[in-house]
Scaffold this active site. Structure first.
Site, PDB file in Angstrom:
ATOM      1  N   ARG A   6      54.578  95.124  58.589  1.00  0.00           N
ATOM      2  CA  ARG A   6      53.117  94.998  58.443  1.00  0.00           C
ATOM      3  C   ARG A   6      52.416  96.064  59.269  1.00  0.00           C
ATOM      4  NH1 ARG A   6      52.838  88.817  59.972  1.00  0.00           N
ATOM      5  NH2 ARG A   6      55.111  88.971  60.084  1.00  0.00           N
ATOM      6  N   GLU A  27      59.412  77.342  69.557  1.00  0.00           N
ATOM      7  CA  GLU A  27      58.428  76.773  68.633  1.00  0.00           C
ATOM      8  C   GLU A  27      58.920  75.464  68.043  1.00  0.00           C
ATOM      9  OE1 GLU A  27      56.408  80.554  66.514  1.00  0.00           O
ATOM     10  OE2 GLU A  27      58.591  80.629  66.637  1.00  0.00           O
ATOM     11  N   HIS A  83      51.070  82.467  65.521  1.00  0.00           N
ATOM     12  CA  HIS A  83      52.062  82.284  66.595  1.00  0.00           C
ATOM     13  C   HIS A  83      51.563  81.287  67.637  1.00  0.00           C
ATOM     14  CE1 HIS A  83      53.759  86.495  65.556  1.00  0.00           C
ATOM     15  NE2 HIS A  83      54.579  85.582  65.057  1.00  0.00           N
ATOM     16  N   ARG A 114      56.796  74.193  60.607  1.00  0.00           N
ATOM     17  CA  ARG A 114      55.821  75.199  61.017  1.00  0.00           C
ATOM     18  C   ARG A 114      55.112  75.688  59.758  1.00  0.00           C
ATOM     19  NH1 ARG A 114      56.897  81.530  62.079  1.00  0.00           N
ATOM     20  NH2 ARG A 114      54.833  82.091  62.824  1.00  0.00           N
ATOM     21  N   ASN A 132      61.432  75.872  60.839  1.00  0.00           N
ATOM     22  CA  ASN A 132      60.557  77.013  61.132  1.00  0.00           C
ATOM     23  C   ASN A 132      60.964  78.155  60.213  1.00  0.00           C
ATOM     24  OD1 ASN A 132      59.156  79.193  62.151  1.00  0.00           O
ATOM     25  ND2 ASN A 132      59.762  78.877  64.279  1.00  0.00           N
TER      26      ASN A 132
END
Length: 396
Positions: A227, A371, A168, A79, A2
């Site tokens: 961001r 994840e 996500h 991922r 990931n």
């Protein structure tokens, strides 16, 4: 594997028992990088602070730890943040798939290139082992057109696939699925709040994503580490008209905005939190961050027709009781009433146990996301399916 925008997480799991054999996490890549590795087969722990400027160097440091397991590694899952409309399910990463992921990099410039770096590194270190792509965007393919389309001419969607994709997905799926499986309280209408270096919110109804804060790219939505989140679309055009170059505008929006740009200190929430009461710029950055999250929770509660449960996950969501308190303050309109004591105690486990931090009709829970487990399960399911097809083909 990931590879996030500023992190690298890696887990080695037994595909049958899902036992965690090895776990590695690299945080703050590009800064004062922190490495943490645990080999659960030997109970060895390794921690080090080391300057690693990019994902390639982080991967070069991590992958040798996995090589002693190389003979027993059946598959490697990655991922991949942006899969567009093309990738809705796990896929074997062929040369053609690599090229497609690369072409989508302009839509996820902080992520897809680092995701591909992970793919190429593991192909080199473990030749012949299948690599599988698991796409962040896949979970959001259930969003209806009225929610995923923008107010633009429709030909821009039909010709260029400009739409809301959402990200996500592995995290939102994992935490919402845990809550639904526990079945301890109503959970048909869930708002999942993933707050980390990247941040997004997802409205989940009966287990399916119906809306999310990130959009065409992972830039839209909440204020994040570097961001900007939601802004007027005319702002980049205005900057270009003022003489800024395209790459400068890109850098400002992606790497110099958010908490970093507003606080003038850092994009790391843990770093700036201690200055909330003494630094006006830090206070402004955190207040803006919190306000944006609250606004989306209110919006998604209406989209869902009410809310049964709010889940906090991700590095900030799991670890900052202060941010959770600020976000949940005065949300009684939606049945949110925080339990101050439980909230301050925070998350008590790193597995899939739910920590309840509220006492109102709407449950507020803190849950560690995983994840990597979602990715590993997807790899195992795809490889099992391919094995069954090969066996059937041989029998025929």
């Amino acid at each position: 594997m990931n590879c996030g925008s500023s992190s690298l997480k890696c887990q080695l799991l037994d595909p049958v028992s899902e036992e965690l054999l090895l776990h590695c996490q690299v945080d703050k890549i590009g800064g004062n990088t922190i490495l943490s590795l645990t080999d659960h087969t030997t109970n060895e722990h390794f921690n080090e602070a080391k300057a690693l400027p990019n994902h390639d160097q982080a991967l070069s440091f991590v992958l040798p730890f996995l090589e002693r397991f190389s003979s027993s590694i059946r598959g490697i899952g990655h991922r991949i943040v942006h899969g567009g409309e093309q990738f809705k399910h796990p896929v074997l990463i062929t040369t053609e798939v690599e090229e497609s992921i690369s072409q989508l990099s302009s839509l996820a410039p902080l992520h897809n290139p680092s995701n591909l770096a992970g793919v190429r590194a593991t192909k080199t270190h473990f030749p012949g082992v299948p690599n599988v792509g698991m796409f962040d965007t896949a979970f959001h393919q259930t969003i209806a057109p009225h929610a995923f389309l923008y107010g633009l001419p429709q030909h821009l969607y039909s010709e260029h696939k400009i739409r809301r994709y959402g990200f996500h997905g592995h995290s939102h799926y994992y935490v919402s699925n845990i809550v639904r499986q526990e079945n301890k309280f109503p959970s048909n209408r869930i708002i999942s709040v993933h707050l980390g270096s990247g941040c997004s919110i997802c409205a989940i109804k009966d287990g399916q994503s119906i809306d999310t804060s990130m959009g065409f790219t992972p830039l839209e939505g909440l204020i994040m580490s570097t961001r900007c989140g939601d802004i007027d679309g005319s702002i980049p055009l205005y900057l270009l008209s003022m003489g800024y170059k395209e790459e400068e505008v890109h850098r400002i929006l992606q790497r110099e905005s958010g908490l970093a740009g507003i606080s003038k200190m850092s994009g790391d929430m843990q770093t700036i939190l201690g200055h909330y009461d003494t630094n006006p710029d830090v206070k402004l950055a955190i207040d803006m961050f919190v306000y944006r999250v609250r606004k989306y929770i209110g919006s998604f509660a209406l989209a869902l027709g009410g809310v049964d449960c709010v889940i906090f996950t991700g590095g900030i969501g799991e670890n900052s009781s202060f941010i959770r308190e600020k976000i949940c303050n005065d949300l009684t309109l939606f049945g949110v009433e925080l339990d101050d004591t439980a909230n301050k105690e925070g998350i008590t486990t790193t597995d899939n146990k739910i920590t309840l931090v509220s006492k109102g009709n709407c449950r507020v829970v803190v849950l560690h996301t995983n994840e990597e487990l979602v990715i590993a399960r997807g790899v195992a399911q795809l490889l099992d399916s391919l094995d069954r097809k090969n066996i059937q083909g041989q029998e025929e």
